[in-house]
Design an enzyme around this catalytic site. Structure first.
Site, PDB file in Angstrom:
ATOM      1  N   ASP A  58       0.817  -1.206   0.000  1.00  0.00           N
ATOM      2  CA  ASP A  58       0.000   0.000   0.000  1.00  0.00           C
ATOM      3  C   ASP A  58       0.856   1.264   0.000  1.00  0.00           C
ATOM      4  OD1 ASP A  58      -1.867   1.945   0.328  1.00  0.00           O
ATOM      5  OD2 ASP A  58      -2.777   1.113   2.130  1.00  0.00           O
ATOM      6  N   ASP A 260      -1.756   4.902  -5.884  1.00  0.00           N
ATOM      7  CA  ASP A 260      -2.086   4.216  -4.642  1.00  0.00           C
ATOM      8  C   ASP A 260      -2.246   2.715  -4.878  1.00  0.00           C
ATOM      9  OD1 ASP A 260      -3.013   3.308  -2.263  1.00  0.00           O
ATOM     10  OD2 ASP A 260      -4.792   4.584  -2.186  1.00  0.00           O
TER      11      ASP A 260
END
Ligand SMILES: *[C@@H]1O[C@H](CO)[C@@H](O)[C@H](O)[C@H]1NC(C)=O
Ligand SMILES: *[C@@H]1O[C@H](CO)[C@@H](O)[C@H](O)[C@H]1NC(C)=O
Length: 396
Positions: A58, A260
């Site tokens: 992440d 992201d």
């Protein structure tokens, strides 16, 4: 997922014993896919007697944490079915003075929530992270993380999340590998521990699943497109972008775009999404009727993949100084199990702050090598990669 985490702004100060390492590049295989799994993750072996855990990679959040059984507090509202038994540290792993600089930095980041050290628990570092649809409570654990089998290991500080709300039934991952810019993150700790010498992250997410994640590797392929990193709020961003379908600009104003890897699909603000969907409908023609699919909102049926490739034209995101990211049709479509073809770009109204930015998720980054070069403040990407094997320069 990452989009929902509140900021963690911190300074990591020397915390850990050093584990010297001769090689300065770490490459880890990735598992998972965009559809149907919805996550790309690494396997990390954690603990003195290492046990495997799946951590979602992440780049949109800083703190690494995993679901955790705390010896005194238990595992409250933990996800019911995970692939592995919950991580269960010794109490000695959880010993970090609340006054410790690392904890202090972590707590300052979570401004507003419990910024003071509670009297009753001065010898542990408790935190709470709030996201718009829930929270996680945790305590910092310091434990061994083994990289490259068991031969190289490093003490790392990460979160033991003992209370997650709302409670989930299942999840393909045990936790999150926080790769954000923050100094409490995973990569700055690898740097401190001399496991790598450069704060550079690279990921290649295979279209059919898998791929690799690298730390410390200086990629110098000729075809890489580079853009200066602009700090936009919490995220890695090359700045404002306009969206173009087959060369036609969809909406006149630019909007900040962020990378992201913790978000599966790409989200764009409704004011761009609405004309985008109309342009797509015009492009494929009215003879192709929309169909319902349980998994995604905007779907059609086609006779063959060739027809799909013929009808769907490439997209691009255009940044400052003519820097562009090319998005071939296969990077914005998903072939579902109902044999439909659906847009992998979703309406920003579905996520918090989705009207303010373009969130470039995993679906768009498939078969691309994406590089977050924190050393030089640059973001890089290159299309058409074979993500199935690490880049030849990697040394394992
Ligand atoms: C991560 O940490 C950096 C540096 O402290 C901060 O600028 C950023 O807002 C944090 N990002 C997230 C998603 O919390
Ligand atoms: C996107 O969401 C908004 C708000 O719910 C809605 O009005 C709009 O129709 C949606 N766009 C599309 C193309 O579905």
């Amino acid at each position: 997922m990452a989009a929902m985490w509140s900021p963690i702004i911190a300074l990591l100060l020397l915390l850990l014993p050093l584990v010297p390492s001769s090689s300065s590049v770490i490459t880890l295989p990735l598992h998972g896919n965009v559809y149907p799994v919805g996550h790309y993750y690494v396997t990390m072996k954690i603990g003195k007697h290492p046990k495997p855990y799946f951590l979602d990679i992440d780049t949109g959040s800083n703190l690494t944490w995993l679901e955790c059984h705390h010896q005194q507090l238990g595992c409250q509202h933990c996800t019911r079915h995970l692939k592995h038994p919950h991580y269960s540290p010794q109490l000695s792993n959880l010993k970090m003075e609340c006054q410790h600089k690392y904890c202090d930095a972590l707590r300052k980041d979570l401004a507003g929530n419990n910024p003071q050290c509670p009297h009753q628990k001065p010898h542990q570092c408790h935190y709470q992270i709030q996201y718009l649809d829930g929270t996680t409570d945790g305590v910092i654990s310091i434990d061994t993380i083994s990289l490259r089998g068991n031969e190289k290991s490093s003490f790392i500080a990460f979160g033991c999340g003992y209370n997650q709300l709302p409670q989930k039934e299942t999840s393909p991952v045990d936790g999150i590998l926080g790769l954000g810019m923050g100094t409490v993150g995973f990569v700055p700790q690898l740097m401190l521990n001399k496991m790598i010498t450069k704060n550079i992250i690279g990921h290649c997410l295979g279209k059919d699943g898998g791929g690799y994640l690298s730390f410390g590797e200086q990629f110098d392929l000729e075809r890489i497109t580079w853009a200066p990193m602009r700090k936009y709020e919490l995220f890695y961003s090359p700045g404002q972008a306009t969206l173009h379908l087959n060369g036609q600009q969809i909406y006149k104003h630019g909007v900040n775009a962020v990378f992201d890897s913790g978000t599966c699909y790409t989200y764009i603000p409704a004011r761009i999404y609405n004309p985008f969907v109309h342009t797509v409908q015009d492009m494929i023609g009215s003879s192709h009727r929309e169909v319902h699919d349980d998994d995604l909102p905007q779907c059609w049926k086609f006779k063959s993949i060739d027809e799909v490739k013929r009808l769907f034209k490439p997209l691009s995101l255009q940044f400052h100084n003519k820097i562009a990211m090319h998005i071939p049709a296969m990077n914005y479509l998903i072939h579902t199990r109902s044999n439909n073809w659906c847009l992998a770009i979703l309406n920003g109204t579905q996520i918090p702050d989705g009207d303010r930015r373009i969130l470039i998720g995993d679906a768009t980054m498939r078969d691309m090598l994406v590089i977050y070069d924190n050393q030089h403040g640059m973001l890089g990407w290159v299309n058409n990669q074979q993500c199935t094997r690490p880049h030849p320069a990697s040394r394992l």
